[in-house]
Scaffold this motif. Structure first.
Motif, PDB file in Angstrom:
ATOM      1  N   LEU A   1       0.792  -1.220   0.000  1.00 53.76           N
ATOM      2  CA  LEU A   1       0.000   0.000   0.000  1.00 53.76           C
ATOM      3  C   LEU A   1       0.830   1.277   0.000  1.00 53.76           C
ATOM      4  O   LEU A   1       0.459   2.253  -0.662  1.00 53.76           O
ATOM      5  N   GLU A   2       1.939   1.290   0.715  1.00 53.27           N
ATOM      6  CA  GLU A   2       2.773   2.500   0.741  1.00 53.27           C
ATOM      7  C   GLU A   2       3.402   2.746  -0.632  1.00 53.27           C
ATOM      8  O   GLU A   2       3.437   3.881  -1.112  1.00 53.27           O
ATOM      9  N   GLU A   3       3.905   1.671  -1.248  1.00 47.42           N
ATOM     10  CA  GLU A   3       4.490   1.800  -2.583  1.00 47.42           C
ATOM     11  C   GLU A   3       3.431   2.243  -3.584  1.00 47.42           C
ATOM     12  O   GLU A   3       3.678   3.076  -4.452  1.00 47.42           O
ATOM     13  N   SER A   4       2.228   1.694  -3.432  1.00 50.03           N
ATOM     14  CA  SER A   4       1.121   2.060  -4.303  1.00 50.03           C
ATOM     15  C   SER A   4       0.807   3.547  -4.183  1.00 50.03           C
ATOM     16  O   SER A   4       0.669   4.246  -5.187  1.00 50.03           O
ATOM     17  N   GLU A   5       0.712   4.024  -2.964  1.00 47.53           N
ATOM     18  CA  GLU A   5       0.397   5.434  -2.745  1.00 47.53           C
ATOM     19  C   GLU A   5       1.467   6.334  -3.365  1.00 47.53           C
ATOM     20  O   GLU A   5       1.145   7.328  -4.029  1.00 47.53           O
ATOM     21  N   GLY A   6       2.725   5.975  -3.192  1.00 47.77           N
ATOM     22  CA  GLY A   6       3.804   6.770  -3.772  1.00 47.77           C
ATOM     23  C   GLY A   6       3.724   6.829  -5.293  1.00 47.77           C
ATOM     24  O   GLY A   6       3.871   7.889  -5.894  1.00 47.77           O
ATOM     25  N   MET A   7       3.476   5.681  -5.915  1.00 46.02           N
ATOM     26  CA  MET A   7       3.382   5.636  -7.382  1.00 46.02           C
ATOM     27  C   MET A   7       2.174   6.407  -7.883  1.00 46.02           C
ATOM     28  O   MET A   7       2.259   7.140  -8.871  1.00 46.02           O
ATOM     29  N   LEU A   8       1.032   6.238  -7.213  1.00 41.51           N
ATOM     30  CA  LEU A   8      -0.186   6.914  -7.667  1.00 41.51           C
ATOM     31  C   LEU A   8      -0.076   8.423  -7.497  1.00 41.51           C
ATOM     32  O   LEU A   8      -0.516   9.187  -8.357  1.00 41.51           O
ATOM     33  N   LYS A   9       0.538   8.868  -6.400  1.00 40.54           N
ATOM     34  CA  LYS A   9       0.748  10.307  -6.219  1.00 40.54           C
ATOM     35  C   LYS A   9       1.716  10.850  -7.260  1.00 40.54           C
ATOM     36  O   LYS A   9       1.536  11.953  -7.771  1.00 40.54           O
ATOM     37  N   SER A  10       2.744  10.061  -7.595  1.00 44.62           N
ATOM     38  CA  SER A  10       3.668  10.466  -8.656  1.00 44.62           C
ATOM     39  C   SER A  10       2.936  10.571  -9.992  1.00 44.62           C
ATOM     40  O   SER A  10       3.151  11.513 -10.755  1.00 44.62           O
ATOM     41  N   ALA A  11       2.072   9.603 -10.265  1.00 46.25           N
ATOM     42  CA  ALA A  11       1.292   9.626 -11.510  1.00 46.25           C
ATOM     43  C   ALA A  11       0.452  10.891 -11.578  1.00 46.25           C
ATOM     44  O   ALA A  11       0.421  11.575 -12.617  1.00 46.25           O
ATOM     45  N   LEU A  12      -0.192  11.222 -10.477  1.00 44.94           N
ATOM     46  CA  LEU A  12      -1.033  12.414 -10.431  1.00 44.94           C
ATOM     47  C   LEU A  12      -0.211  13.678 -10.677  1.00 44.94           C
ATOM     48  O   LEU A  12      -0.583  14.528 -11.491  1.00 44.94           O
ATOM     49  N   ARG A  13       0.932  13.787 -10.009  1.00 50.26           N
ATOM     50  CA  ARG A  13       1.805  14.955 -10.202  1.00 50.26           C
ATOM     51  C   ARG A  13       2.278  15.058 -11.652  1.00 50.26           C
ATOM     52  O   ARG A  13       2.256  16.138 -12.244  1.00 50.26           O
ATOM     53  N   LEU A  14       2.727  13.926 -12.209  1.00 50.65           N
ATOM     54  CA  LEU A  14       3.225  13.936 -13.586  1.00 50.65           C
ATOM     55  C   LEU A  14       2.125  14.303 -14.579  1.00 50.65           C
ATOM     56  O   LEU A  14       2.352  15.088 -15.503  1.00 50.65           O
ATOM     57  N   LEU A  15       0.945  13.757 -14.392  1.00 57.12           N
ATOM     58  CA  LEU A  15      -0.157  14.059 -15.305  1.00 57.12           C
ATOM     59  C   LEU A  15      -0.611  15.509 -15.181  1.00 57.12           C
ATOM     60  O   LEU A  15      -0.871  16.166 -16.185  1.00 57.12           O
ATOM     61  N   GLU A  16      -0.694  16.010 -13.965  1.00 60.63           N
ATOM     62  CA  GLU A  16      -1.117  17.400 -13.766  1.00 60.63           C
ATOM     63  C   GLU A  16      -0.057  18.373 -14.268  1.00 60.63           C
ATOM     64  O   GLU A  16      -0.383  19.443 -14.774  1.00 60.63           O
ATOM     65  N   ARG A  17       1.194  17.992 -14.171  1.00 66.44           N
ATOM     66  CA  ARG A  17       2.289  18.835 -14.646  1.00 66.44           C
ATOM     67  C   ARG A  17       2.260  18.995 -16.160  1.00 66.44           C
ATOM     68  O   ARG A  17       2.683  20.017 -16.704  1.00 66.44           O
ATOM     69  N   ASP A  18       1.713  17.990 -16.844  1.00 62.24           N
ATOM     70  CA  ASP A  18       1.654  18.035 -18.305  1.00 62.24           C
ATOM     71  C   ASP A  18       0.696  19.099 -18.823  1.00 62.24           C
ATOM     72  O   ASP A  18       0.647  19.335 -20.025  1.00 62.24           O
ATOM     73  N   GLY A  19      -0.060  19.732 -17.957  1.00 58.28           N
ATOM     74  CA  GLY A  19      -0.952  20.795 -18.391  1.00 58.28           C
ATOM     75  C   GLY A  19      -2.336  20.295 -18.739  1.00 58.28           C
ATOM     76  O   GLY A  19      -3.289  20.569 -18.040  1.00 58.28           O
ATOM     77  N   LYS A  20      -2.454  19.552 -19.825  1.00 58.50           N
ATOM     78  CA  LYS A  20      -3.750  19.023 -20.260  1.00 58.50           C
ATOM     79  C   LYS A  20      -3.663  17.501 -20.342  1.00 58.50           C
ATOM     80  O   LYS A  20      -3.550  16.938 -21.428  1.00 58.50           O
ATOM     81  N   PRO A  21      -3.700  16.842 -19.185  1.00 56.89           N
ATOM     82  CA  PRO A  21      -3.602  15.377 -19.210  1.00 56.89           C
ATOM     83  C   PRO A  21      -4.852  14.761 -19.828  1.00 56.89           C
ATOM     84  O   PRO A  21      -5.924  15.358 -19.812  1.00 56.89           O
ATOM     85  N   ARG A  22      -4.683  13.580 -20.385  1.00 59.06           N
ATOM     86  CA  ARG A  22      -5.841  12.849 -20.916  1.00 59.06           C
ATOM     87  C   ARG A  22      -6.800  12.572 -19.764  1.00 59.06           C
ATOM     88  O   ARG A  22      -6.396  12.077 -18.714  1.00 59.06           O
TER      89      ARG A  22
END
Length: 108
Positions: free
Chosen positions: A57-78
């Motif tokens: 669960l901790e690894e999952s949370e870290g990856m999912l939060k990273s995914a969210l940051r990366l997608l939001e950083r892209d400006g217009k994520p799918r």
């Protein structure tokens, strides 16, 4: 020779095979190999889901939060990718019994 994305997808697929065979240790090894190559939001989301299914669960949370940051950083994520990350975060927080956060992400 395989592309980086193909290698990541292969490691994740092999990890899921081991997970379904009941060998979470080997599954985690392959998820970790994929993690070493991850740089995109979509792959972080896939890994986050894989870790969630593996009970990490901790690894999952870290990856999912990273995914969210990366997608939001892209400006217009799918929107489908962003929805998938929100859904996976809601599942994760339900699993961790953090129901307020689970509800917040399920409404995104």
């Amino acid at each position: 020779s395989f592309t980086k994305d193909e290698q990541i997808r292969a490691f994740i697929a092999i990890g899921f095979v081991y997970l379904h065979l009941g060998d979470s240790s080997k599954a985690a090894d392959y998820f970790s190999k994929a993690h070493e190559l991850v740089c995109l939001g979509e792959q972080c989301n896939q890994l986050g889901l894989a870790y969630l299914e593996c009970g990490k669960l901790e690894e999952s949370e870290g990856m999912l939060k990273s995914a969210l940051r990366l997608l939001e950083r892209d400006g217009k994520p799918r929107s489908d990718l962003l929805s998938a990350v929100y859904h996976n975060l809601a599942l994760l927080y339900r699993e961790k019994n953090r129901l307020v956060e689970a509800e917040q992400f399920s409404q995104e």
